[in-house]
Design a protein around this motif. Structure first.
Motif, PDB file in Angstrom:
ATOM      1  N   GLU A 273       0.828  -1.210   0.000  1.00  0.00           N
ATOM      2  CA  GLU A 273       0.000   0.000   0.000  1.00  0.00           C
ATOM      3  C   GLU A 273       0.856   1.251   0.000  1.00  0.00           C
ATOM      4  O   GLU A 273       0.591   2.204  -0.733  1.00  0.00           O
ATOM      5  CB  GLU A 273      -0.925   0.009   1.217  1.00  0.00           C
ATOM      6  CG  GLU A 273      -2.102  -0.916   1.130  1.00  0.00           C
ATOM      7  CD  GLU A 273      -3.033  -0.736   2.297  1.00  0.00           C
ATOM      8  OE1 GLU A 273      -4.144  -0.205   2.091  1.00  0.00           O
ATOM      9  OE2 GLU A 273      -2.676  -1.113   3.425  1.00  0.00           O
ATOM     10  N   LYS A 275       3.899   1.814  -1.048  1.00  0.00           N
ATOM     11  CA  LYS A 275       4.536   2.060  -2.352  1.00  0.00           C
ATOM     12  C   LYS A 275       3.517   2.549  -3.383  1.00  0.00           C
ATOM     13  O   LYS A 275       3.807   3.470  -4.160  1.00  0.00           O
ATOM     14  CB  LYS A 275       5.225   0.785  -2.831  1.00  0.00           C
ATOM     15  CG  LYS A 275       6.430   0.385  -1.978  1.00  0.00           C
ATOM     16  CD  LYS A 275       7.143  -0.836  -2.535  1.00  0.00           C
ATOM     17  CE  LYS A 275       6.350  -2.097  -2.338  1.00  0.00           C
ATOM     18  NZ  LYS A 275       7.104  -3.325  -2.728  1.00  0.00           N
ATOM     19  N   ALA A 276       2.343   1.952  -3.385  1.00  0.00           N
ATOM     20  CA  ALA A 276       1.313   2.354  -4.349  1.00  0.00           C
ATOM     21  C   ALA A 276       0.822   3.773  -4.089  1.00  0.00           C
ATOM     22  O   ALA A 276       0.604   4.547  -5.026  1.00  0.00           O
ATOM     23  CB  ALA A 276       0.142   1.368  -4.294  1.00  0.00           C
ATOM     24  N   VAL A 280       1.077   6.735  -6.838  1.00  0.00           N
ATOM     25  CA  VAL A 280      -0.139   7.357  -7.371  1.00  0.00           C
ATOM     26  C   VAL A 280      -0.141   8.860  -7.112  1.00  0.00           C
ATOM     27  O   VAL A 280      -0.464   9.664  -8.009  1.00  0.00           O
ATOM     28  CB  VAL A 280      -1.397   6.700  -6.747  1.00  0.00           C
ATOM     29  CG1 VAL A 280      -2.643   7.533  -7.039  1.00  0.00           C
ATOM     30  CG2 VAL A 280      -1.578   5.293  -7.286  1.00  0.00           C
ATOM     31  N   MET A 355      -6.428   1.675  -0.304  1.00  0.00           N
ATOM     32  CA  MET A 355      -5.526   1.244  -1.374  1.00  0.00           C
ATOM     33  C   MET A 355      -5.431  -0.273  -1.475  1.00  0.00           C
ATOM     34  O   MET A 355      -5.327  -0.826  -2.574  1.00  0.00           O
ATOM     35  CB  MET A 355      -4.141   1.848  -1.157  1.00  0.00           C
ATOM     36  CG  MET A 355      -3.125   1.495  -2.233  1.00  0.00           C
ATOM     37  SD  MET A 355      -3.641   1.987  -3.916  1.00  0.00           S
ATOM     38  CE  MET A 355      -3.313   3.752  -3.863  1.00  0.00           C
ATOM     39  N   LEU A 359      -5.801  -2.284  -4.928  1.00  0.00           N
ATOM     40  CA  LEU A 359      -4.785  -3.182  -5.484  1.00  0.00           C
ATOM     41  C   LEU A 359      -5.356  -4.575  -5.724  1.00  0.00           C
ATOM     42  O   LEU A 359      -5.085  -5.203  -6.762  1.00  0.00           O
ATOM     43  CB  LEU A 359      -3.595  -3.269  -4.528  1.00  0.00           C
ATOM     44  CG  LEU A 359      -2.735  -2.009  -4.382  1.00  0.00           C
ATOM     45  CD1 LEU A 359      -1.703  -2.207  -3.286  1.00  0.00           C
ATOM     46  CD2 LEU A 359      -2.061  -1.660  -5.700  1.00  0.00           C
TER      47      LEU A 359
END
Length: 484
Positions: A273, A275-276, A280, A355, A359
């Motif tokens: 989460e 990293k995403a 984003v 998140m 994902l």
């Protein structure tokens, strides 16, 4: 027939405990001598009496709570605390309706940051502090709810970590008991709040504004002591400090705890989460900065500054604003509001889908397409290299369907009540994501004061729906829940 009184008995004790929180703004009132001391003292006494009366009425029904009781308790706790928290507003502002007062307190405790109040710059300091203190209390409550309570009920974003998703939670095992887990999270939350206060003070804020805005930043609540929000300060340094702590607040607090405990940033690298979210947000900032510069709205450095702060604020579901982003070409504010639906992490103070669910849904979608090409292939669903059971994927699909259907239904209800589409849609999106400002009549340059009582109640309900992750509230309206 399901029995409510044992739950009310527990709620009564919690209301008596909540009464003590009124003493904090009462102390602030004494410091500033703003004339609200007795409003808060009377509120504390009234709240304690309400809790005591409920306790006396229900004490013979005391028993151990069952899993089904948890749903009722969580909902009644949020509604009950918001109702009791209206007392200082109602006592100090006799002309204020209960509808508006409840909206303000629900917005505070749910960390939405929407407001129906104007003249924030001239409010008594203790009243302003109470709004922000509600943000802060709600933020801590949300973390404990997401990490320690909802998983026990079998719902919530943190349930996905039970599917062996990588990251520090691993079945929420921060500590062997909920009390220890909550205490660990409290240390992290309080420590980051103190750091934010000191950072804002160093950036040029006065102590009072620094404390209030730190409360709102770490809770992702977005309340401000000024009508112009963070735009009042017009300070790049303040915007940078707030942006940093809003990003931290949007990450899983369990990740923060593990990173602190191990004195290593590896926990963040192991959290899919985190990293995403960073990817984003960074990609969106660059995209919209180039977009606004290309449209001639700002030069690129100015666009980068304003996009960075306002996008981080809304995407993380905080709600601070530094400029009226509703005046930008419509693509930009709508993209920012869209991000509020997906960006925040589970186990954070943010709202929306979370998140981890985003994902999971993305991986499920690509798996379905691959399965069409290779019908006989065995394609496990993985997030961050770890397998997620199909049952979890189905629960995510169910949640997201109900989430978007709630947005659609509430939007139609507001439109039927007289609001035009843009205002109705973005008000619902901002409230269910606990993000604060929308567009149209509820945009950054205005607030929710222009809505009628019915519309205000719909928005209050939508805040609660989003804060409790939809199913926690909706399950109470199913006939099966109330049967033995």
């Amino acid at each position: 027939m399901y029995k409510l009184l044992p739950v009310v008995h527990v709620l009564s004790k919690l209301i008596m405990l909540f009464a003590a929180t009124f003493l904090v703004p009462a102390g602030v009132s004494l410091i500033f001598d703003d004339g609200t001391f007795f409003d808060f003292l009377d509120s504390a006494l009234l709240a304690f009496m309400i809790g005591a009366a409920l306790w006396l009425f229900t004490r013979r029904f005391e028993r151990e709570l069952r899993p089904r009781d948890g749903f009722v308790l969580v909902v009644s706790l949020w509604v009950g605390f918001a109702a009791v928290a209206t007392l200082p507003f109602l006592l100090h502002f006799p002309a204020m309706s209960f509808t508006d007062a409840f909206f303000e307190t629900m917005s505070g405790l749910s960390t939405t940051g929407a407001t129906v109040m104007t003249g924030l710059d001239t409010l008594p300091p203790a009243i302003n502090f109470w709004r922000h203190f509600l943000n802060w209390l709600g933020g801590m409550g949300i973390i404990v709810l997401a990490v320690a309570i909802l998983p026990l009920l079998g719902i919530g974003g943190m349930q996905l970590y039970k599917a062996e998703t990588p990251g520090p939670m691993k079945d929420a095992k921060l500590a062997p008991r909920i009390a220890h887990t909550a205490k660990n999270l409290w240390y992290v939350y309080s420590g980051l709040t103190v750091a934010c206060v000191l950072g804002l003070r160093a950036a040029g804020m006065g102590w009072f504004d620094a404390v209030c805005h730190a409360f709102a930043a770490l809770s992702l609540g977005g309340f401000s002591t000024h009508d112009a929000s963070v735009g009042y300060f017009d300070s790049l340094a303040i915007e940078v400090v707030l942006s940093l702590f809003m990003l931290l607040a949007a990450l899983n607090f369990a990740t923060h705890f593990i990173a602190w405990k191990n004195r290593s940033a590896r926990a963040y690298l192991n959290d899919p989460e985190a990293k995403a979210i960073v990817f984003v947000i960074a990609a969106s900032i660059l995209m919209l900065s180039f977009y606004l510069a290309g449209k001639g709205v700002y030069d690129f450095p100015t666009a980068l500054r304003h996009v960075s702060f306002n996008l981080i604020s809304i995407a993380t579901d905080s709600g601070f604003v530094s400029v009226d982003f509703a005046q930008w070409p419509i693509f930009a504010p709508l993209w920012i509001l869209f991000l509020s639906s997906i960006t925040a992490s589970s186990g954070s103070t943010g709202g929306g889908i979370k998140m981890i669910r985003s994902l999971t849904l993305a991986r499920q979608s690509t798996r379905e397409m691959a399965q069409l090409l290779h019908p006989q292939a065995v394609l496990p669903l993985k997030v961050g290299g770890q397998r997620i059971p199909d049952s979890v994927a189905f629960s995510v699909l169910g949640f997201i369907f109900v989430y978007f259907m709630s947005v659609v239904l509430c939007t139609f209800v507001l439109m039927a009540s007289g609001l035009e589409f843009l205002t109705a849609f973005t008000a619902v999106l901002a409230c269910i994501n606990n993000a604060g400002p929308g567009l149209g009549e509820v945009g950054p340059a205005s607030n929710y004061q222009g809505l009628n009582d019915f519309q205000v109640w719909v928005c209050s309900l939508t805040m609660l729906l989003g804060r409790l992750e939809v199913f926690t509230l909706l399950i109470l309206f199913t006939p099966a829940f109330w049967r033995k």
